[in-house]
Design a protein around this motif. Structure first.
Motif, short mmCIF file in Angstrom:
data_model
loop_
_atom_site.label_atom_id
_atom_site.label_comp_id
_atom_site.label_asym_id
_atom_site.label_seq_id
_atom_site.Cartn_x
_atom_site.Cartn_y
_atom_site.Cartn_z
N SER A 1 50.03 48.78 37.90
CA SER A 1 48.92 48.48 36.99
C SER A 1 49.28 48.60 35.51
O SER A 1 48.82 47.77 34.71
CB SER A 1 47.71 49.36 37.33
OG SER A 1 48.01 50.72 37.19
N TYR B 1 48.41 45.39 33.30
CA TYR B 1 47.43 45.43 32.22
C TYR B 1 48.08 45.09 30.88
O TYR B 1 47.51 44.37 30.06
CB TYR B 1 46.78 46.83 32.14
CG TYR B 1 45.93 47.18 33.32
CD1 TYR B 1 45.08 46.24 33.91
CD2 TYR B 1 45.95 48.45 33.87
CE1 TYR B 1 44.32 46.55 35.01
CE2 TYR B 1 45.18 48.79 34.96
CZ TYR B 1 44.35 47.83 35.53
OH TYR B 1 43.59 48.16 36.60
N HIS C 1 46.98 41.73 28.75
CA HIS C 1 46.43 41.85 27.40
C HIS C 1 47.38 41.28 26.36
O HIS C 1 46.96 40.66 25.38
CB HIS C 1 46.13 43.31 27.08
CG HIS C 1 45.54 43.50 25.72
ND1 HIS C 1 46.31 43.77 24.61
CD2 HIS C 1 44.26 43.41 25.28
CE1 HIS C 1 45.54 43.85 23.56
NE2 HIS C 1 44.30 43.64 23.93
N TYR D 1 37.98 41.49 29.29
CA TYR D 1 39.05 42.02 30.14
C TYR D 1 39.08 43.54 30.08
O TYR D 1 39.19 44.22 31.10
CB TYR D 1 40.40 41.46 29.69
CG TYR D 1 41.55 42.03 30.46
CD1 TYR D 1 41.70 41.74 31.82
CD2 TYR D 1 42.46 42.89 29.87
CE1 TYR D 1 42.74 42.28 32.55
CE2 TYR D 1 43.50 43.44 30.59
CZ TYR D 1 43.64 43.12 31.92
OH TYR D 1 44.66 43.66 32.64
N ARG D 2 38.95 44.08 28.86
CA ARG D 2 38.93 45.54 28.71
C ARG D 2 37.77 46.14 29.49
O ARG D 2 37.94 47.12 30.21
CB ARG D 2 38.81 45.91 27.24
CG ARG D 2 38.74 47.43 26.99
CD ARG D 2 38.18 47.73 25.63
NE ARG D 2 36.80 47.24 25.54
CZ ARG D 2 36.12 47.14 24.40
NH1 ARG D 2 36.70 47.45 23.26
NH2 ARG D 2 34.88 46.69 24.40
N THR E 1 38.43 46.12 33.26
CA THR E 1 39.40 47.13 33.71
C THR E 1 38.79 48.52 33.64
O THR E 1 39.12 49.39 34.45
CB THR E 1 40.68 47.09 32.86
OG1 THR E 1 40.34 47.22 31.47
CG2 THR E 1 41.45 45.81 33.07
N LEU F 1 44.70 52.10 31.26
CA LEU F 1 43.52 51.45 30.69
C LEU F 1 43.26 51.93 29.27
O LEU F 1 42.86 51.16 28.41
CB LEU F 1 42.30 51.72 31.57
CG LEU F 1 42.40 51.22 33.02
CD1 LEU F 1 41.11 51.49 33.76
CD2 LEU F 1 42.71 49.74 33.04
N ASN G 1 45.55 50.24 27.03
CA ASN G 1 45.02 48.90 26.82
C ASN G 1 43.94 48.90 25.74
O ASN G 1 43.85 47.98 24.91
CB ASN G 1 44.46 48.37 28.14
CG ASN G 1 44.40 46.86 28.19
OD1 ASN G 1 45.32 46.20 27.74
ND2 ASN G 1 43.33 46.33 28.74
#
Length: 217
Positions: A121, A125, A129, A155-156, A159, A170, A173
């Motif tokens: 992940s 991610y 991004h 998208y943020r 997630t 995350l 991100n």
């Protein structure tokens, strides 16, 4: 005494010579790996070799690197191992991204199964991004930039729903999102907070350190 210009030229000559030697070494390594690939008939072995060829070609010739990245995906589909396939897909997405083919990179990432994504992940991610960010920065007008900024926010948020705000990848991100808004100080504060909370887990997290370095402007 040598002039400053002569000294600079001497340094440049040395750099060029070392670069040529490095490329020759990489090319020999690629040739050896390709020879091993041609003589191998075992799919797991070919899969491993295709990844090694990709990583060496990546520093020499991106088009050739992409060829072996895509070949790795084809071989990964023949293996009864979802984790191997998703790693190959991430390599293919990376190759497209390095060539500036961001739409194709996103198509590959969208094709990765949700149920096998978790072990990779952070890379997933980051790549997703990063491609959206590149499209945002390449946008020619404000309307397009607002469109990609909206996509990054969506998208943020998605997630966050899947992983929760405490998931390290995350939160990294989210730091990238702050960078797109040019909120560099806020991005650094968030990333420093993550580092203070998880020093051991971040020791070898290249994505985190890259994000922190590019936020410090």
């Amino acid at each position: 005494l040598a002039s400053p210009t002569d000294s600079l030229l001497a340094v440049l000559d040395t750099v060029i010579e070392h670069s040529a030697q490095r490329e020759a070494i990489l090319q020999r390594r690629v040739d050896e790996l390709k020879s091993a690939f041609r003589t191998s008939h075992a799919i797991p072995r070919q899969f491993t070799l295709s990844r090694k060829i990709y990583y060496n070609y990546h520093r020499l010739q991106l088009d050739s690197a992409l060829h072996y990245a895509r070949l790795g995906v084809q071989l990964g589909q023949l293996l009864d191992n979802p984790d191997s396939l998703v790693k190959a897909q991430l390599i293919e997405a990376e190759a497209f991204k390095c060539l500036g083919r961001h739409y194709e990179a996103l198509q590959v990432l969208n094709g990765i199964r949700h149920d096998v994504r978790h072990p990779v992940s952070p890379s997933y991610y980051y790549q997703y991004h990063s491609n959206l960010l590149s499209l945002y920065e390449m946008a020619s007008d404000n309307e397009d930039r607002q469109y990609y900024q909206k996509l990054m926010k969506l998208y943020r948020d998605s997630t966050d729903i899947r992983g929760g705000n405490d998931d390290i990848s995350l939160r990294i991100n989210q730091g990238e999102i702050l960078k797109t808004k040019r909120q560099y100080q806020e991005a650094v504060m968030l990333l420093e907070q993550i580092r203070n909370e998880h020093p051991d887990e971040l020791q070898h997290n290249a994505i985190f350190w890259f994000s922190l370095a590019t936020s410090t402007r």
